[in-house]
Structure formats: C-alpha cells, structure tokens
Design a protein around this motif. Structure first.
Motif, PDB file in Angstrom:
ATOM      1  N   ARG A   1       0.842  -1.196   0.000  1.00 61.03           N
ATOM      2  CA  ARG A   1       0.000   0.000   0.000  1.00 61.03           C
ATOM      3  C   ARG A   1       0.873   1.240   0.000  1.00 61.03           C
ATOM      4  NH1 ARG A   1      -3.840   1.076   5.005  1.00 61.03           N
ATOM      5  NH2 ARG A   1      -1.914   1.739   5.984  1.00 61.03           N
TER       6      ARG A   1
ATOM      7  N   ARG B   1      -4.290  12.326   4.485  1.00 59.01           N
ATOM      8  CA  ARG B   1      -3.655  11.007   4.472  1.00 59.01           C
ATOM      9  C   ARG B   1      -4.112  10.244   3.244  1.00 59.01           C
ATOM     10  NH1 ARG B   1      -7.348   7.111   8.150  1.00 59.01           N
ATOM     11  NH2 ARG B   1      -5.965   5.577   7.243  1.00 59.01           N
TER      12      ARG B   1
ATOM     13  N   MET C   1      -8.003   0.359  -1.949  1.00 57.25           N
ATOM     14  CA  MET C   1      -8.725  -0.057  -0.765  1.00 57.25           C
ATOM     15  C   MET C   1     -10.125   0.509  -0.872  1.00 57.25           C
ATOM     16  SD  MET C   1      -5.954   0.373   2.230  1.00 57.25           S
ATOM     17  CE  MET C   1      -6.843  -0.699   3.322  1.00 57.25           C
TER      18      MET C   1
ATOM     19  N   GLU D   1     -12.444   1.789   1.628  1.00 59.68           N
ATOM     20  CA  GLU D   1     -12.517   2.089   3.064  1.00 59.68           C
ATOM     21  C   GLU D   1     -13.298   3.372   3.336  1.00 59.68           C
ATOM     22  OE1 GLU D   1      -8.518   2.204   4.654  1.00 59.68           O
ATOM     23  OE2 GLU D   1      -7.719   3.226   2.890  1.00 59.68           O
TER      24      GLU D   1
ATOM     25  N   ARG E   1     -11.759   5.936  15.250  1.00 56.78           N
ATOM     26  CA  ARG E   1     -11.116   4.690  15.701  1.00 56.78           C
ATOM     27  C   ARG E   1     -10.370   4.895  17.003  1.00 56.78           C
ATOM     28  NH1 ARG E   1      -7.812   3.150  10.265  1.00 56.78           N
ATOM     29  NH2 ARG E   1      -6.552   1.935  11.689  1.00 56.78           N
TER      30      ARG E   1
HETATM   31 MG    MG Z   1      -7.277   2.427   6.405  1.00 59.77          MG
END
Ligand code: MG
Ligand code: PEP
Length: 892
Positions: free
Chosen positions: A629, A677, A755, A757, A791
């Motif tokens: 990744r 990010r 991904m 996500e 999270r």
């Molecule tokens: Mg992630």
C-alpha cells in the motif's frame, strides 16, 4: 394441544437428544440415554415453553398438572414406589436444564416427597432411620431456601447449634433422634418466619419446586450468566423430575463425575472423581476431598485413598463400558454424572465435555483416527479463537489473579515484566537482559523500539485499532489498550491501578487475551504446536475456499506469517516500514519538508531503504502475491511532539526548533484520521508515490532475479473516494513502471488496485473498478467512516454502549454486518459488475475475526488478510465458513 411433559425410563423415552430446544440439554440427553437402554432413574421433563408461560402468567399452564401426574404414575410403575405413600414412598429430584448449559446458575430440589409420614417409610433399621431423617432435614433446608426463599444460613446456624449441643463435629455423627430434633427446629423456624407450616402435601411441594426452578431462570446470577454467554432470555428452562437414587446409603454407595477423556490433555482415559457415601451436592460443596476414578490417576495424583476401580470394580467396569458406549453414540467426549446406590450404577447426566484447546485438538484428531468422525467434522469442532491459547504463553488457569486494571484485549498472550514508562528504559532493560512491560498513556511511532524490546505493552488510552494495538498484534507481543481504570503518573514515575500504586521496576503481568493487568509475576503455560495442530490445520486448508494472507510490514512479520501458513501479503503498510533506526527521522524530514526540493531530498534517502525492504519481502514470499500500500500516515502519528523530538528533527533539517514548531503547527489537523492522508498525500505530493513505485518495481526485478520466482506486485492506493483520485495516482505508478521496465529490460506484471474504506468508494465501486484491478476492504476505516466514530476515541464509549445493550459487539473488532457489511456487499457486487474476475480481499482487523470471516465467505471474497499471529485462526475460520456454506447449500 401442547404437550408439556415427556417421560423417560428403562429402554424407552418420549423425547431424544434432538429435542434440546424443548427438553433442554439435560432432559434431551436423559431421554437419549434411557432410550438406548442405559440405567437412568425414570423421570419426566417439563418443557421449557412451560417456563416461558409461567414467567409470563405467574401460573403453571393448564393441563401441566395432569400431565405431571400421569408422568409420575409411569415412574411409580417402574420403581414400584408411590409418591406420598407412607409405607414405600417415591422421592423425586427436581432439576433445571436449559437449552445451553448454565452450570450452577439455577435451582434444584432433592428428596422431594418427604413429610412427617413418608419419612417413616424409608426403612426400619437404625441406619435406615438415620438416613431417612437426614434426608428429610436436607429436603426441608433445600426447599426452605429455594422455594420458600429463606436464607440457607439460618438453617446452617440451627444445625451448628445442634451439633454443639449434642457434642458432634460432623453431620455424619448425628443419630436419627438427633436429626428429628433438628427437623423440629427447622419446621418451627419456617412456621415462625412465614406464618405457615412446612407443606406436607407432596403435590404442593412439587408444584412449589417446579415454580421455583422456573423462577430461578430470572435470578440475578442466571441473568448475568446469560449476558456473558450470549444466551437469549426468552428460551426459559426445562425442569427434570426424576426418581431419586441415593449415593449416601453407606459404604456401598457413591456419587461422582467422569469425563470420557482427559479434558485438559485429551488423553483417551476415563477421568474424574467420586465420593463414597455422598450426594451430588457434597461433591459440588467441595467439603470432602474426592477420590480418583482410576488406579492410574490415583497414583499420578498421589492420593492414598482407593480409586473407584479398586473399591467397586463391578460398578467401575460398568461405568467404563457405558462411557465407551456414550462416546460411540454421541461421537464426542462426554462429561457424565453418576450415582452408585448400594452397588447399582445410575446415570444422571451426560453432555459434551468442556475441554482445553490442547485437549480439543487431540480429541478431534484421535476421533478421526478412530473412525468416529470425518476430517471436516474435526475441523468444525475447534473454536478458532481458542487457538490463541496455543500460539502464545497464557496465564496458568489454576492460579488466582489479582487484577489491578482492565482494558481491551488488544493483542493476545500474557507477559510479565518490570514496569517501564519510556521506550529508552525498555531498550536499556533489554540490553541488560531484563524483561519489561512498557506502560504508556498511548504509543507513537518512535516507541517502536521500546515496544519491540518489551515483553508486553499496556496503554491507558486507545482502542483496538490504536497504534499500540495494531503494532503489537503485528509483532505478536501481548498488549492491553485503553485501561481506563489505570493512570500513568509520568512525572512521579507511578502507575496507579485498582487499589495499588506501582513504580518503575515493580513487576506486573498483562493478559492480552482478556485485557487484564495483574499484580506481580504469574505462572504461565507455554505454547506447544504439536502434531495434532499441524494435522488439523492441514484438514482445514483442504476444506477452505478463501486464501489467507497476512498484514506484514517487516521481514520478521513476513517470516512469522509464512511459518503460520500465510499464502501472501494482503497489506504492507509502508509507513510502518519507517519506524526502524534512523528512518523515522528521514520520514519526519520528508513530511515536514517546506517544499518539493526538501521532500525529494528526503525521498532520495528513503528510496534505497524501501527498495531493500521490498526486495527482502518479495524474496521471503517467494512468488506469493504481495500487496503493497502506498504511504498512508495519519499525520499526528508521525509529527514530533515533545520539545526534545522537535529539537532533534530541527537539527537534522538544519532548522531552528522554533521554525520547525511553526511547521508542525501548520500541519496540525483537527481530525487527522480524516485529514491529509491516504491518496490525498500522493495527489498533493506525487513524488512520494513515484519514489514508492520505483522502489517496488526495482525490488520486483531484483527479487525475481534472485529467486527465479517472479512476484506479481499488487500496488494498493489507500483512502480513495473518487475514481479521479485513483486515475491520478495510477498514472504516476504506470509512468514509473514503464521507466523501470525500460531500464531493466524486463517485463513485470503488476496490478494497481484500491482499498475500499470509504462509503463513497463502496457506493461508486462499479465506476472505481474501471480503474482498479483489485479491491481490498479496509474495514478499520470503513467502520470508522460508516459509523462516524473515530477509531482512536471509540474505546471511551463503546464499552458503555455494550453494557447498556445499545450494541452487542464492538464494530471495530467484529464486523457490523448490517451497516458496514451492507456496504461491502454493495461494493463487491458493483465492482464485479464492471470487472467480473477482480480479486476481492479484506485487510482491516476484521480479517482475523472468526465471525467476520464467515461474512467474507458469504460475500464471496477471495482472501482475508490478518496479522501473522492470527493466520492460523483465519485458516481455521475460513475452513469452517466453507464447510458451513457447503452444508447449507447442500453441495459437497
Ligand atoms: Mg485504512
Ligand atoms: C483499514 O482501514 O482497514 C486498513 C487496513 O488500513 P489502516 O488500518 O492502516 O488505516
């Protein structure tokens, strides 16, 4: 019309083992044992629906009384005794028995049917009379407690006074007339407390006992037990009414429990204990020390009192034969209760025996060898999560725990060490050969060395996907996070736990499987991957459809994962590759660079590091798929925080600390998890993606030349929400790929995927799949963004949500099938609409969670990817999911 009562007796039964739902586990198995001709005292089972009715209406259902009476008539016919008869009375036991075993949580009444008349009918010798009155007082005491609601301690007080008055030490010393005096006092007490005499009518006694057992379904301890074991409250309990048999009729009588195989080792030998001249309750009470069943066990355990094998050889031989028969019948290890009444053996219960993981493996494998079960059945019988017990040292289950704090079970296994509060201390201790537990409020990337040097990690903040949790799991180091009932007093070097104040150097133990912190050093059981484990895992591998990959960022992770059977890397978090040595500094310089030139300078230094890392990973994985990744660093995890760190980085970058602080401030984000990010970084600074792509392709060339097994790198772009984001980054990658292939004169096959996500990515999967050649579900972020729960902050309130029943499971641990799962289904379906053959996997923490793995099988994912130590759990879960799927769809 509803049938409330099912009878069973010698050689016949109205119910069977299949009727667990209505008859409860005990009732169904009593019926089964009776039907196959085993010696079971005759009886009847009142179905659990009657309990549900009783609890709702506060009355027994109509017709139940008549059915019970008819059932008692069959018991009378079989025993030749009569309920309530003064000359030859039938006595009954009344026991609970739910669908799922709830040991000791509900009530029991024994010796029911005794009253002032029937007690006379039990026998006429002095010894019989003594026994009769002892039984009567036991009954009054139990009934008084369970049915009439009187505290059993007041009966004990009366008994203690009486013993003192009569000059006896033990209950067994009392004579018949002395017991009669105790009975008189008991009855007087009841009349005084309740204003009514003790009920003499056996049918009144029976109705009272049945109602009390039903009511005990709602007792506080039963309710708590159900919550802990996910047993639904609407099931209710069945009630078993059975002719009493007595293990307390002198030295030819006994009572005991037996496992058909050793429940801790799995060895195929009868294992258990018994008491001579005792009732089942005496075994439970633990006042007398039980004796071993077999001579072998007696010798091993160093008992001097004889085994059952020696003492009652005939009953022992019969018990052994019955246990063999039960195993062959149920094809599983059984846990039985038995009573020997004057030499005659009676079976009172059988059920699948609880066992350690080690025993479970041995029993399953042995049973395949014995031809009792098929390989797939053996695979289905092992609880995947329990494999943790085999992969890490665990706390010896026999020792008492002094819990000083508790948090989340972030990374399994147990570890003991001295408390240290900084990574430097942890590293220094490692140099000196001392074992330490790194205790921190939370960890950050520069703690990596300290984490690596520690035996275990304890943080007072953070959740299951916090930095400490993810990194510790990857390293296979036990970790407890979010221990909110503990506090780190950094300034004074103290750890404040429940009732204790500990300082640096004090010993603690953490249990990463339960989330507990314990005082001092605690004995451990070491892992043992025996031949049984390997054989069972082989069968599991044959049975599963999905492949199992690992989340590995370092060569050590990759090697560990391969040893555990991983079939590729499903996620290499490249930002984690910069934790080691000086790399974190270069990484920080890159992140903090003011301009492209500064960034490129740092990237040039990072390139060789990355290339050699990837070459090593590709070489270790030897042709297996490796998903890398692109950089996805939540900035707050990488920015220097303390003055000292700022000074260090500033010096390396030739800046003043003040200048660097300003830069750090400029980069500050309010919500870094949703900030700059993932692919956003690659879009802002494409030179980062270019450097990484170059490192990957050059490494692929080098590894292919070295091993002769070409890898097919899968390059994964994180946090994509728009197809245009992926297009942009993919173009950078392709440009570099062409350049490297040209330079090397070699063709490299590779995939570029993304991904999934973010909810938007899931919804637009059909469009994103036009550019993406594979999807990997990043369910950590997908859970975070679907719920809108950070999270890193979830641990502050998720436990409260669970306690209050708002949610059942922490969605960061076990996938939320209804919400996050729906998005996965949508994305899988839409992605495959566009690209039918595309590979789908999962690499969030859920990839190692058994329930989530079942979901992945159901959705048709191609692989799951999890941290190295969870690989065996994932292999087994994936196998069980495949087996279940085949059973449900009827395909073999
Ligand atoms: Mg992630
Ligand atoms: C995820 O979000 O599920 C994932 C695997 O990525 P990370 O945990 O690194 O954000």
């Amino acid at each position: 019309m509803e049938k409330w009562v099912y009878t069973f007796g010698s050689g016949k039964a109205e119910g069977s083992a299949r009727d667990v739902t209505r008859l409860g586990g005990k009732g169904a198995n009593l019926a089964e044992m009776a039907a196959i001709g085993l010696p079971v005292p005759p009886g009847l089972t009142v179905v659990s629906d009657a309990c549900v009715y009783f609890l709702k209406n506060n009355a027994l259902p109509e017709g139940l009384r008549d059915e019970i009476l008819a059932g008692i008539a069959t018991i009378e016919a079989e025993t030749g005794k009569r309920f309530g008869d003064a000359a030859n009375p039938l006595l009954l036991s009344v026991r609970s028995g739910a669908r799922s075993s709830m040991p000791g949580m509900m009530d029991t009444v024994l010796n029911l049917g005794l009253n002032d008349q029937t007690v006379q009918g039990l026998g006429h010798s002095a010894e019989d009379a003594r026994f009769a009155f002892d039984s009567y007082r036991r009954f009054i005491q139990m009934y008084g407690d369970v049915v009439l609601g009187l505290d059993h301690a007041i009966f004990e007080d009366i008994l203690d006074d009486a013993k003192a008055r009569f000059g006896h030490e033990n209950d067994t010393d009392l004579s018949a007339s002395e017991w009669q005096e105790v009975i008189r006092l008991y009855k007087a007490l009841i009349e005084e407390e309740l204003g009514e005499p003790f009920p003499q009518d056996p049918m009144v006694q029976l109705a009272g006992a049945v109602g009390a057992v039903f009511s005990s379904w709602m007792s506080a301890r039963a309710v708590t037990y159900r919550q802990l074991h996910n047993i639904p409250g609407h099931w209710g309990t069945a009630v078993n009414i059975q002719a009493m048999v007595f293990g307390n009729l002198g030295s030819g009588s006994a009572t005991g429990v037996a496992f058909t195989r050793n429940p801790s080792t799995g060895e195929k030998t009868l294992y258990g204990e018994f008491l001579v001249n005792a009732q089942g309750e005496d075994v439970v009470a633990g006042i007398r020390t039980p004796q071993a069943l077999t001579e072998k066990a007696r010798i091993e355990q160093g008992h001097d009192r004889p085994s059952l094998e020696k003492l009652m050889p005939e009953a022992f031989a019969e018990l052994t034969a019955i246990c063999d028969r039960l195993e062959a019948h149920y094809c599983d290890m059984q846990d039985v209760e038995f009573t020997i009444e004057r030499g005659a053996l009676w079976m009172l219960q059988t059920r699948a025996g609880k066992r350690s993981t080690r025993a479970a493996l041995k029993i399953a494998v042995d049973m395949v060898d014995e031809g009792l079960i098929a390989e797939e059945e053996a695979v289905s019988r092992i609880e995947p999560a329990s494999l943790d017990q085999l992969l890490h040292p665990t706390i010896d289950p026999r020792v008492a725990r002094q819990v000083i704090g508790s948090g989340l079970p972030a990374s399994p296994g147990a570890a003991t060490g001295e408390i240290v509060f900084t990574s430097e201390e942890a590293m220094a201790a490692e140099q000196e050969g001392r074992k330490v537990i790194l205790v921190r409020m939370e960890t950050s990337p520069e703690d990596i060395h300290g984490m690596n040097a520690a035996e275990g990690i304890l943080t007072t903040r953070g959740g299951m996907t916090s930095h400490a949790a993810v990194v510790a799991r990857g390293m296979g180091i036990p970790c407890v996070t979010g221990a909110g009932n503990m506090r780190v007093d950094q300034r004074n070097g103290l750890l404040l736990g429940l009732g204790v104040k500990l300082k640096k150097g004090d010993l603690i133990t953490i249990d990463g499987s339960s989330g507990q912190a314990l005082k001092g050093a605690v004995p451990m059981v070491q892992p043992e991957l025996s031949g049984d484990f390997a054989r069972l895992m082989d069968w599991a591998d044959k049975a599963r459809r999905m492949t199992v990959r690992t989340n590995a960022d370092t060569p050590a992770d990759a090697r560990a994962a391969r040893a555990f059977g991983a079939e590729g890397i499903g996620l290499c978090r490249t930002e984690h590759m910069f934790f080691e040595g000086e790399r974190i500094h270069v990484m920080r310089e890159m992140i903090l660079a003011e301009d492209e030139a500064g960034r490129r300078a740092a990237l040039d230094r990072l390139l060789p590091m990355q290339r050699s890392d990837f070459t090593e990973l590709f070489t270790i994985m030897h042709g297996q798929p490796v998903t890398i990744r692109l950089l996805d660093p939540p900035l707050h995890e990488f920015l220097p925080k303390t003055e000292e760190e700022i000074a260090d980085v500033a010096a390396a970058m030739g800046l003043l600390p003040r200048q660097l602080s300003q830069r750090v401030e400029a980069l500050h984000e309010f919500n870094p998890m949703l900030g700059h990010r993932g692919c956003r970084l690659a879009i802002s600074y494409p030179e980062i993606a270019e450097m990484q792509a170059r490192a990957i392709f050059e490494a692929a060339v080098a590894a292919a030349r070295e091993t002769g097994a070409p890898v097919e790198p899968e390059i994964m772009v994180p946090l994509v929400g728009l197809r245009s984001e992926l297009d942009y980054v993919k173009a950078c990658i392709e440009k570099v790929a062409s350049a490297v292939m040209r330079e090397a004169g070699l063709t490299i096959t590779y995939l570029v995927g993304t991904m999934i996500e973010l909810p938007r990515a899931a919804l637009r999967a059909h469009v994103i799949a036009e550019a993406a050649e594979f999807f990997s579900f990043g369910t950590n972020d997908l859970t975070q963004t679907t719920f809108g729960i950070s999270r890193d902050d979830a641990a502050a309130f998720i436990p409260t949500y669970q306690r209050k029943g708002i949610i059942e499971r922490d969605p960061f641990i076990s996938l939320d099938f209804d919400g996050v799962g729906e998005l996965i289904r949508i994305a899988a379906e839409r992605g495959r609409q566009t690209r039918p053959e595309m590979k789908l996997g999962i690499c969030g923490e859920h990839g190692g969670d058994p329930a989530s793995i079942h979901f992945c099988e159901d959705v048709g994912l191609d692989y799951v990817s999890c941290s190295p130590f969870r690989v065996p759990i994932a292999r087994l879960s994936a196998a069980q999911a495949s087996i279940l799927q085949r059973r449900e769809t009827g395909k073999s």
